[in-house]
Design an enzyme around this catalytic site. Structure first.
Site, short mmCIF file in Angstrom:
data_model
loop_
_atom_site.label_atom_id
_atom_site.label_comp_id
_atom_site.label_asym_id
_atom_site.label_seq_id
_atom_site.Cartn_x
_atom_site.Cartn_y
_atom_site.Cartn_z
N GLY A 118 -54.02 90.01 56.20
CA GLY A 118 -53.16 89.09 55.17
C GLY A 118 -53.19 89.97 53.87
O GLY A 118 -53.91 91.00 53.73
N ASP A 151 -60.33 84.38 67.15
CA ASP A 151 -59.40 83.05 66.87
C ASP A 151 -60.53 82.26 66.46
O ASP A 151 -61.38 81.52 66.93
CB ASP A 151 -59.00 82.56 68.09
CG ASP A 151 -58.11 81.34 67.84
OD1 ASP A 151 -58.01 80.65 66.77
OD2 ASP A 151 -57.31 80.83 68.84
N ILE A 152 -60.48 81.74 64.79
CA ILE A 152 -61.13 81.11 64.16
C ILE A 152 -61.13 79.55 64.65
O ILE A 152 -62.02 78.85 64.26
CB ILE A 152 -61.01 81.22 62.57
CG1 ILE A 152 -59.64 80.74 62.14
CG2 ILE A 152 -61.30 82.82 62.24
CD1 ILE A 152 -59.46 80.56 60.82
N THR A 168 -49.95 79.19 56.49
CA THR A 168 -49.34 79.00 55.07
C THR A 168 -48.17 78.83 55.03
O THR A 168 -47.39 78.36 54.04
CB THR A 168 -49.71 80.43 54.20
OG1 THR A 168 -49.10 81.41 54.76
CG2 THR A 168 -51.29 80.66 54.31
N THR A 190 -55.94 76.63 47.86
CA THR A 190 -54.35 76.73 47.10
C THR A 190 -54.20 75.71 46.39
O THR A 190 -54.69 74.70 46.17
CB THR A 190 -53.42 76.54 48.32
OG1 THR A 190 -52.20 76.48 47.74
CG2 THR A 190 -53.83 75.35 48.86
N ASP A 191 -53.16 75.84 45.36
CA ASP A 191 -52.81 75.12 44.54
C ASP A 191 -52.06 73.97 45.03
O ASP A 191 -51.91 72.79 44.29
CB ASP A 191 -52.05 75.45 43.54
CG ASP A 191 -50.66 76.35 44.01
OD1 ASP A 191 -50.66 76.92 44.82
OD2 ASP A 191 -49.46 76.05 43.45
N TYR A 226 -49.63 71.04 54.82
CA TYR A 226 -50.37 72.38 54.29
C TYR A 226 -51.39 72.13 53.19
O TYR A 226 -52.53 72.60 53.48
CB TYR A 226 -49.09 73.30 53.63
CG TYR A 226 -49.77 74.59 53.14
CD1 TYR A 226 -50.62 75.46 53.91
CD2 TYR A 226 -49.87 74.72 51.77
CE1 TYR A 226 -51.35 76.68 53.44
CE2 TYR A 226 -50.32 76.03 51.23
CZ TYR A 226 -51.35 76.74 52.04
OH TYR A 226 -51.98 77.95 51.56
N LYS A 282 -55.38 72.06 53.87
CA LYS A 282 -56.39 73.27 53.13
C LYS A 282 -57.49 72.28 52.39
O LYS A 282 -58.64 72.97 52.30
CB LYS A 282 -55.31 74.04 52.24
CG LYS A 282 -54.57 74.99 52.88
CD LYS A 282 -55.25 76.18 53.50
CE LYS A 282 -55.93 76.99 52.65
NZ LYS A 282 -56.66 78.06 53.25
N TRP A 308 -49.35 81.10 44.27
CA TRP A 308 -48.17 82.11 44.07
C TRP A 308 -48.63 83.58 44.20
O TRP A 308 -48.25 84.38 43.34
CB TRP A 308 -47.13 81.67 42.89
CG TRP A 308 -46.75 80.58 42.86
CD1 TRP A 308 -46.86 79.60 43.61
CD2 TRP A 308 -45.69 80.07 41.87
NE1 TRP A 308 -45.78 78.43 43.28
CE2 TRP A 308 -45.34 79.10 42.30
CE3 TRP A 308 -44.95 80.86 40.77
CZ2 TRP A 308 -44.36 78.04 41.59
CZ3 TRP A 308 -44.14 80.07 40.08
CH2 TRP A 308 -43.68 78.96 40.46
#
Length: 285
Positions: A11, A37-38, A63, A102-103, A126, A130, A151
């Site tokens: 990523g 594979d987590i 994501t 993430t925000d 999402y 998270k 972002w």
């Protein structure tokens, strides 16, 4: 020699961390879904037990916000249970866990930047998945760093690539004028994650560029720096197909970095200019 296991190594942030660490005196353990594979607790446990990493960095995740809405179970499986499995493995191996978040854990209703002490209230699958991942990390691994960013642009950034593709084709770009956050360079973020991983106290940190902008302003700056004359038109978020489900306001305040005496990332425009200047073929990014 210390071992650093980077999950999601293909990523944006995982690749940059790999580049930064590959010439340092650490042993890198690089995996993606094709290797480990987590979501498979046994596979995670076996890999960690065999390799005994000192740090486990979770850059993996589902994501795509729309895809998460369409497949709630898969989103929680990857973003929440994946983080749980890695945290359990970290605790068992006495490793330090680094979780990228993430925000989107905030609902976007605020008007001032969110600090690490504000209460999350995600509105999308999402964001909810998270946040669940964050909570699993806190619950199962006492040695951890959680990094929220926003972002993120860099190699593999779907939003950036789509904007550049439209600009290259001379097509009008429609971007949300009512979504505000902070663009953050994957390269600079990776550098800061490594710094936190190696020397910062355990805890939650907001790590973004400085300043803030709307999606419209972000797209305008991408087009300007690329030298394109493509028109960028401001629209409401519901009419921006690229980002329709993102929070309307998710500017993150890097309060914990400041209070800990840790340097902040540059202004988002500086990072974006640096990134674009380093690229010759924008549409292939």
């Amino acid at each position: 020699m210390q071992k650093v296991w980077i999950c999601g190594a293909n990523g944006r942030v995982g690749r940059k961390m790999t580049e930064l660490l590959e010439n340092t005196p650490v042993e890198l353990l690089l995996t993606d879904i094709d290797a480990v594979d987590i979501t498979d607790s046994k596979a995670v446990r076996d890999y960690a037990g065999m390799n005994r990493p000192h740090f486990i960095v979770n850059c993996a995740g589902l994501t795509d916000v729309a895809a998460c809405e369409e497949n709630k179970e898969e989103a929680f499986k990857v973003n929440a249970l994946g983080a749980r499995n890695l945290s359990v493995a970290a605790r068992m191996g006495k490793a330090r866990m680094i979780q990228l978040s993430t925000d989107d854990v905030f609902d976007g209703s605020g008007q001032t930047p969110y600090t690490e002490f504000d209460t999350p209230n995600p509105q999308t699958i999402y964001g909810k998945s998270k946040l669940a991942g964050e909570n699993f990390v806190k619950e199962f691994c006492n040695r951890h760093i959680i990094v929220r960013s926003s972002w993120i642009f860099g190699e593999g950034s779907s939003y950036f690539s789509k904007i550049m593709k439209l600009a290259g084709e001379g097509k009008t770009i429609y971007a949300a004028a009512d979504q505000t956050a902070v663009p953050t360079g994957a390269s600079e973020l990776a550098e800061k994650i490594i710094e936190l991983m190696e020397s910062a106290p355990d805890g939650l940190y907001h790590v973004t560029g400085q300043g803030s902008c709307s999606r419209y302003e972000f797209a305008q700056e991408i087009v300007r720096l690329s030298g394109s004359q493509t028109e960028v038109v401001p629209v409401a978020a519901v009419d921006d197909r690229l980002t329709a489900m993102r929070p309307s306001y998710s500017v993150l305040d890097n309060m914990m970095l400041r209070m800990s005496g840790i340097s902040l990332l540059p202004e988002w425009k500086i990072m974006l200019e640096r990134f674009i200047a380093d690229r010759k073929d924008y549409t292939s990014i």
